[in-house]
Design a protein around this motif. Structure first.
Motif, mmCIF file in Angstrom:
data_model
loop_
_atom_site.group_PDB
_atom_site.id
_atom_site.type_symbol
_atom_site.label_atom_id
_atom_site.label_comp_id
_atom_site.label_asym_id
_atom_site.label_seq_id
_atom_site.Cartn_x
_atom_site.Cartn_y
_atom_site.Cartn_z
ATOM 1 N N ALA A 144 0.829 -1.205 0.000
ATOM 2 C CA ALA A 144 0.000 0.000 0.000
ATOM 3 C C ALA A 144 0.864 1.257 0.000
ATOM 4 N N TRP A 145 1.975 1.208 0.748
ATOM 5 C CA TRP A 145 2.911 2.330 0.763
ATOM 6 C C TRP A 145 3.524 2.531 -0.622
ATOM 7 N N ALA A 146 3.934 1.408 -1.261
ATOM 8 C CA ALA A 146 4.533 1.489 -2.593
ATOM 9 C C ALA A 146 3.528 2.008 -3.611
ATOM 10 N N ARG A 147 2.300 1.571 -3.494
ATOM 11 C CA ARG A 147 1.267 2.022 -4.437
ATOM 12 C C ARG A 147 0.968 3.501 -4.244
ATOM 13 N N MET A 148 0.981 3.936 -2.984
ATOM 14 C CA MET A 148 0.674 5.331 -2.679
ATOM 15 C C MET A 148 1.795 6.267 -3.098
ATOM 16 N N THR A 149 3.048 5.839 -2.956
ATOM 17 C CA THR A 149 4.185 6.729 -3.189
ATOM 18 C C THR A 149 4.901 6.494 -4.520
ATOM 19 N N VAL A 150 4.736 5.306 -5.112
ATOM 20 C CA VAL A 150 5.496 4.977 -6.331
ATOM 21 C C VAL A 150 4.577 4.529 -7.467
ATOM 22 N N ILE A 151 3.884 3.415 -7.274
ATOM 23 C CA ILE A 151 3.207 2.757 -8.399
ATOM 24 C C ILE A 151 2.088 3.617 -8.965
ATOM 25 N N GLN A 152 1.098 3.917 -8.139
ATOM 26 C CA GLN A 152 -0.075 4.609 -8.652
ATOM 27 C C GLN A 152 0.185 6.088 -8.894
ATOM 28 N N THR A 153 0.815 6.741 -7.947
ATOM 29 C CA THR A 153 1.084 8.170 -8.117
ATOM 30 C C THR A 153 2.089 8.409 -9.247
ATOM 31 N N GLY A 154 3.056 7.495 -9.391
ATOM 32 C CA GLY A 154 3.991 7.610 -10.512
ATOM 33 C C GLY A 154 3.287 7.431 -11.841
ATOM 34 N N SER A 155 2.329 6.498 -11.892
ATOM 35 C CA SER A 155 1.554 6.293 -13.118
ATOM 36 C C SER A 155 0.691 7.507 -13.436
ATOM 37 N N ILE A 156 0.101 8.094 -12.414
ATOM 38 C CA ILE A 156 -0.709 9.297 -12.619
ATOM 39 C C ILE A 156 0.153 10.422 -13.189
ATOM 40 N N ALA A 157 1.330 10.628 -12.598
ATOM 41 C CA ALA A 157 2.230 11.676 -13.081
ATOM 42 C C ALA A 157 2.711 11.379 -14.499
ATOM 43 N N LEU A 158 3.015 10.104 -14.780
ATOM 44 C CA LEU A 158 3.468 9.703 -16.114
ATOM 45 C C LEU A 158 2.416 10.032 -17.169
ATOM 46 N N ALA B 58 1.133 12.953 -6.335
ATOM 47 C CA ALA B 58 1.272 13.004 -7.792
ATOM 48 C C ALA B 58 1.736 14.377 -8.255
ATOM 49 N N LEU B 59 1.216 15.432 -7.648
ATOM 50 C CA LEU B 59 1.650 16.790 -8.001
ATOM 51 C C LEU B 59 3.104 17.014 -7.619
ATOM 52 N N LEU B 60 3.549 16.415 -6.523
ATOM 53 C CA LEU B 60 4.958 16.513 -6.142
ATOM 54 C C LEU B 60 5.847 15.845 -7.188
ATOM 55 N N LEU B 61 5.406 14.689 -7.701
ATOM 56 C CA LEU B 61 6.173 14.007 -8.749
ATOM 57 C C LEU B 61 6.195 14.820 -10.040
ATOM 58 N N VAL B 62 5.086 15.491 -10.351
ATOM 59 C CA VAL B 62 5.071 16.382 -11.520
ATOM 60 C C VAL B 62 6.059 17.522 -11.317
ATOM 61 N N GLY C 284 9.952 13.612 -18.019
ATOM 62 C CA GLY C 284 8.917 13.138 -17.112
ATOM 63 C C GLY C 284 8.473 11.713 -17.396
ATOM 64 N N PHE C 285 8.164 11.398 -18.658
ATOM 65 C CA PHE C 285 7.675 10.065 -19.000
ATOM 66 C C PHE C 285 8.717 9.000 -18.700
ATOM 67 N N GLU C 286 9.936 9.179 -19.213
ATOM 68 C CA GLU C 286 10.990 8.191 -19.005
ATOM 69 C C GLU C 286 11.330 8.021 -17.532
ATOM 70 N N THR C 287 11.396 9.132 -16.810
ATOM 71 C CA THR C 287 11.724 9.072 -15.387
ATOM 72 C C THR C 287 10.671 8.294 -14.615
ATOM 73 N N MET C 288 9.390 8.511 -14.936
ATOM 74 C CA MET C 288 8.326 7.811 -14.226
ATOM 75 C C MET C 288 8.280 6.324 -14.577
ATOM 76 N N VAL C 289 8.630 5.964 -15.819
ATOM 77 C CA VAL C 289 8.709 4.542 -16.180
ATOM 78 C C VAL C 289 9.788 3.859 -15.344
ATOM 79 N N ASP C 290 10.965 4.460 -15.287
ATOM 80 C CA ASP C 290 12.052 3.913 -14.473
ATOM 81 C C ASP C 290 11.649 3.819 -13.007
ATOM 82 N N TYR C 291 10.967 4.834 -12.535
ATOM 83 C CA TYR C 291 10.607 4.957 -11.126
ATOM 84 C C TYR C 291 9.620 3.870 -10.700
ATOM 85 N N THR C 292 8.688 3.522 -11.589
ATOM 86 C CA THR C 292 7.603 2.623 -11.195
ATOM 87 C C THR C 292 7.810 1.157 -11.570
ATOM 88 N N ALA C 293 8.493 0.860 -12.671
ATOM 89 C CA ALA C 293 8.478 -0.498 -13.238
ATOM 90 C C ALA C 293 8.952 -1.601 -12.290
#
Length: 452
Positions: free
Chosen positions: A108-122, A347-351, A360-369
């Protein structure tokens, strides 16, 4: 009191009416949501990368067909989990029952801080890039559009479920109709006889599948609406099968249109394959049309990702007092308001951070995958664990060819985890570090509850 809080989701699949999500989503709503998540930015970017790894037109189409088959295997596993354990927490709930609260918390922590929010920003960055092609808002145009999209769509979901789901249905319908128009235009074009590319090696096949499965990613979000879908025992399975069938058909047709209109070599060399196809046939108006289409596609995917992402945060708040403020479900609009607000803030912080890298796109792919595929692997293993651990649980749908189907799914996830670590950069390390930061948060939460 603390014990009751800890087991609030473990011991109940339906909470009280005043605090619980309600079954308000129909089968078409669920299909629109899944299709909206999956058909986002990927199909407009990855086909050229796949074509560069393939040696023939047939190989390109086989890659995309295989992606649909792999997604179907995963969907069968998720269908059993979602029908046996319908819960707003989705994978969080499965992991908690299989491995305990600690692993569930880290997910849940990973989804909140990396997976989902990173996908939203991507997705928001891609929307910003293409919206800027239509109307530029200065040097930070993409970031401004991205921030506006996140804020606006979060507000729509906070207003209420009905507004959120109808927004999603309209965006998904516009996206699919636009893609079908591109398919028709591409298939009507005079076949392009460009020079062939080199035959693909075994390593290239693996890399091509990484790109293909990236474009298919998102169907698993059906797990997070399992408590809100009507007639869940039938509609969860049906929504997954219908969605993957629709997505696979669209992906095959759009790639066939690319191949016919551009040819394999030109497709492989393209940096914006859909725009190049439309520009070659319609000129500047065609390029403008595709920019509008991609903006709509990514906006729809962003809305769907915001919708499902807050559900895990709600489940996290239900179980852990440190995040208890997120475990409140607003009855009147039927939304987890505080969970949505925190998700938007991250998500706004990641943006904001992506604005300085300008990748932004490449960084978020690396960040979440890597983080995504690690927990995807654990969700597949949880099916095997729960079959043995809780054989008494009623399972309205059982995955066929057990245990070979979930084992195949786990093998694919393991391969994608390896590939995401091999083919990504520093962003992957940052994502892993952020997830590891959840360990002291878990220990602090346990200390607080122990004292209480």
């Amino acid at each position: 009191m603390g014990r009751r809080k800890d087991h609030s989701l473990l011991d109940q699949t339906v909470t009280t009416e005043a605090a619980a999500p309600k079954p308000s989503l129909t089968l078409p709503d669920a299909i629109a949501l899944i299709v909206g998540i999956v058909i986002g930015a990927g199909i407009f970017q990855t086909p050229a990368l796949v074509a560069a790894q393939a040696g023939s037109d047939i190989a390109v189409l086989l890659f995309w067909l295989l992606g649909g088959v792999v997604s179907l295997v995963g969907a069968l596993c998720y269908a059993e989990l979602a029908t046996a354990y319908p819960n707003v927490g989705g994978v969080y709930y499965y992991l908690k029952r299989a491995f305990g609260r600690g692993v569930a918390f880290l997910f849940a922590w990973a989804r909140m801080t990396v997976i989902q929010t990173g996908s939203i920003a991507l997705l928001a960055f891609v929307f910003g890039d293409y919206a800027s092609q239509i109307l530029r808002l200065g040097t930070l145009s993409s970031s401004i559009y991205a921030a506006i999209a996140i804020a606006l769509l979060t507000a729509l979901n906070i207003i209420g479920l009905q507004q959120g789901k109808w927004t999603q249905n309209l965006l998904s319908a516009a996206k699919v109709l636009g893609l079908l128009l591109v398919v028709i235009i591409g298939l009507m074009a005079v076949p392009n006889s460009a020079a062939p590319v080199e035959s693909a090696s075994s390593g290239a096949w693996g890399l091509a599948m990484v790109f293909v499965l990236l474009s298919y990613g998102g169907w698993n979000e059906a797990a997070y609406i399992s408590a809100e879908i009507q007639n869940k025992q039938r509609n969860i399975v049906r929504s997954l099968l219908w969605s993957i069938g629709i997505i696979t058909a669209i992906y095959l047709l759009i790639n066939l249109a690319y191949l016919r209109g551009l040819g394999l070599a030109n497709m492989a060399q393209s940096e914006a394959v859909a725009a190049d196809l439309m520009r070659s046939l319609w000129g500047a108006p065609g390029a403008l049309f595709i920019s509008l289409l991609i903006a709509v596609a990514t906006l729809g995917a962003t809305n769907a990702t915001i919708f499902t992402g807050a559900r895990t945060n709600y489940a996290l708040g239900q179980d852990f007092s440190l995040f208890g403020f997120m475990g409140r479900w607003q009855q009147r609009p039927s939304t987890p308001t505080y969970a949505l607000l925190l998700q938007a803030a991250i998500a706004l912080l990641l943006v904001f951070l992506g604005t300085f890298t300008r990748k932004g796109f490449e960084t978020m792919v690396d960040y979440t995958a890597p983080v995504f595929w690690f927990f995807f692997l654990l969700s597949g293993i949880s099916l095997l664990v729960l079959r043995n651990k809780e054989p008494q649980i009623l399972r309205p749908f059982r995955v066929p060819f057990y245990p070979f189907t979930p084992l195949l799914f786990c093998a694919v996830c393991g391969y994608l985890l390896y590939s995401s670590l091999v083919y990504t950069g520093v962003g992957a390390v940052v994502g892993v570090v952020v997830v590891a930061a959840g360990i002291p948060m878990l220990l602090w939460n346990n200390y607080r509850q122990g004292r209480a």
